[in-house]
Design a protein around this motif. Sequence first.
Motif, short mmCIF file in Angstrom:
data_model
loop_
_atom_site.label_atom_id
_atom_site.label_comp_id
_atom_site.label_asym_id
_atom_site.label_seq_id
_atom_site.Cartn_x
_atom_site.Cartn_y
_atom_site.Cartn_z
N ARG A 26 0.80 -1.22 0.00
CA ARG A 26 0.00 0.00 0.00
C ARG A 26 0.84 1.28 0.00
NH1 ARG A 26 -3.09 -2.88 -1.78
NH2 ARG A 26 -5.20 -3.44 -1.06
N GLY A 27 2.12 1.16 -0.23
CA GLY A 27 2.94 2.35 -0.42
C GLY A 27 3.19 3.18 0.82
N ALA A 28 3.18 2.58 2.00
CA ALA A 28 3.53 3.33 3.21
C ALA A 28 4.99 3.73 3.15
CB ALA A 28 3.26 2.50 4.46
N ARG A 29 5.29 4.95 3.49
CA ARG A 29 6.67 5.45 3.40
C ARG A 29 7.19 6.04 4.71
NH1 ARG A 29 6.59 2.57 -0.16
NH2 ARG A 29 6.72 2.96 -2.40
N ALA A 30 6.41 5.91 5.78
CA ALA A 30 6.87 6.44 7.07
C ALA A 30 6.25 5.65 8.21
CB ALA A 30 6.53 7.92 7.21
N LEU A 31 7.04 5.38 9.22
CA LEU A 31 6.58 4.79 10.47
C LEU A 31 6.84 5.79 11.58
CD1 LEU A 31 5.56 2.47 12.28
CD2 LEU A 31 7.92 1.65 12.39
N ARG A 45 18.47 7.09 10.94
CA ARG A 45 19.70 7.05 10.14
C ARG A 45 20.15 5.61 9.89
NH1 ARG A 45 22.82 11.43 9.57
NH2 ARG A 45 24.75 10.28 9.91
N TRP A 46 19.95 4.75 10.88
CA TRP A 46 20.31 3.34 10.71
C TRP A 46 19.34 2.65 9.75
CZ3 TRP A 46 17.57 -1.06 12.85
CH2 TRP A 46 18.24 -2.27 12.68
N ILE A 47 18.06 2.93 9.89
CA ILE A 47 17.05 2.33 9.03
C ILE A 47 17.25 2.74 7.57
CG2 ILE A 47 14.56 2.41 8.49
CD1 ILE A 47 14.14 2.48 11.58
N LEU A 48 17.69 3.97 7.36
CA LEU A 48 17.94 4.46 6.00
C LEU A 48 19.28 4.00 5.45
CD1 LEU A 48 16.57 8.12 6.26
CD2 LEU A 48 15.50 6.16 5.12
N GLY A 49 20.10 3.35 6.29
CA GLY A 49 21.39 2.85 5.83
C GLY A 49 22.52 3.85 5.94
N VAL A 50 22.25 5.01 6.57
CA VAL A 50 23.28 6.03 6.74
C VAL A 50 24.23 5.65 7.86
CG1 VAL A 50 23.73 8.46 7.28
CG2 VAL A 50 21.74 7.82 5.87
N LYS A 84 16.79 -2.60 -0.38
CA LYS A 84 16.41 -3.23 -1.65
C LYS A 84 15.68 -2.29 -2.60
CE LYS A 84 15.65 -7.55 0.89
NZ LYS A 84 14.60 -8.51 1.33
N VAL A 85 15.33 -1.08 -2.14
CA VAL A 85 14.50 -0.19 -2.97
C VAL A 85 15.24 1.12 -3.24
CG1 VAL A 85 12.38 -1.20 -2.05
CG2 VAL A 85 13.36 0.84 -0.96
N PRO A 86 14.81 1.86 -4.30
CA PRO A 86 15.42 3.17 -4.57
C PRO A 86 15.26 4.13 -3.40
CG PRO A 86 14.09 2.42 -6.43
CD PRO A 86 13.81 1.48 -5.30
N ALA A 87 16.14 5.11 -3.33
CA ALA A 87 16.16 6.04 -2.20
C ALA A 87 14.81 6.71 -1.97
CB ALA A 87 17.25 7.09 -2.42
N LEU A 88 14.11 7.09 -3.02
CA LEU A 88 12.84 7.81 -2.87
C LEU A 88 11.73 6.92 -2.31
CD1 LEU A 88 12.77 9.99 -6.12
CD2 LEU A 88 13.31 10.70 -3.78
N GLN A 89 11.91 5.61 -2.35
CA GLN A 89 10.90 4.69 -1.84
C GLN A 89 11.21 4.17 -0.44
OE1 GLN A 89 10.08 1.54 -4.66
NE2 GLN A 89 10.14 2.94 -6.40
#
Length: 364
Positions: A26-31, A45-50, A84-89
Amino acid sequence: MGETAHHMRELALIRARAMQYLVERRGARALAMETGMAEAERLNRWILGVATVADFAEGMPFANDGSYLEVRDALAWLREHNAKVPALQRVRFYGIDMARGGGALDPVLAEVWSYLAVVDSETAVREKTVIQPISTRLGIGRPTSAQARYDSLSAATRTALDAGLARIASTMDAKRRAYTAQSSTDEYARARQLVEVARQTVYMMKLPPTSAARDSALAANVRWIAERERDRGIVIVWAANAHVQRAAIDIPGVTRAPAKSMGQYLHEVFGRDYVAIGTAVGAVEGDTAQLKVGSVDAVLGLAAAPVYLIDLRNARTSGEADAWLDSPHPMRFIPPLYLSVVPRQAFDGLFFFAKITAGRRVED
């Protein structure tokens, strides 16, 4: 998604499964979670891989959520998904709360000082000289003792604190373009919102612990997140049932009068786009008290199913069931307490669990 009590295994697992579905299908992009906004950025930052290491202790210090494996597993799944997904997703993680539930100012201001030191060191030094000693005196404690700590300050000191935070807010507004040019739109937006979180904290410290100030702050922070994520997708919010429900918080024997909930504020803004799903439970590990006869939990338990979801928004019911759904009943909340709720007024859906057990701590 609400929960009857924090740190319970089955409730954590069902919301994690729902999160995975919403992200993948369903395209959720924020928790957004009931934890401090300033501290949660460490985990974002950890979840985003930074960041390469997850600092759960500092990322969720207030209720020790980060020490539970169910929470860690859910956030680890987000990190794996993002890889596994592009940065914008990629899915971002947010805290919606004040530091220590409103019991501390220092963790929020530390982030503000760090940002201002980069974009406007003169303002950072000037305002920190005035505000930081006051913040240090307030200390880091429980929200239940915050009013007493605030009241220990002189009237002049309280005025200076309010004025200082207001100056920072107006300075950041006036210099937005310059600050953004020296950092980024995202960094500016986050720092500016943290100033609001600091002001929320001071406002809450002025009031009794049972006031509705915290839910007002939670709702304001969710609205900010929703605006920020508007073009990216759904925002998932995790908090206690009392915050999530679309009705006033009424805890007999605790609240003097019903207090406006986060869910009420959000429903006013988003209408049917705000969907509130709560949890009801039969037996709770460690709670030996008899379940209240006629409670939401007891009635849903009559179905004799271990776990199920009831859709209150689209339920086809009889006249008797309609009358029950539209009248007030007690409902478990942080056992042994009970909320007083009108089920269909408070929630769009309810997960029922016949039994829930304690979450698994890291050291267990």
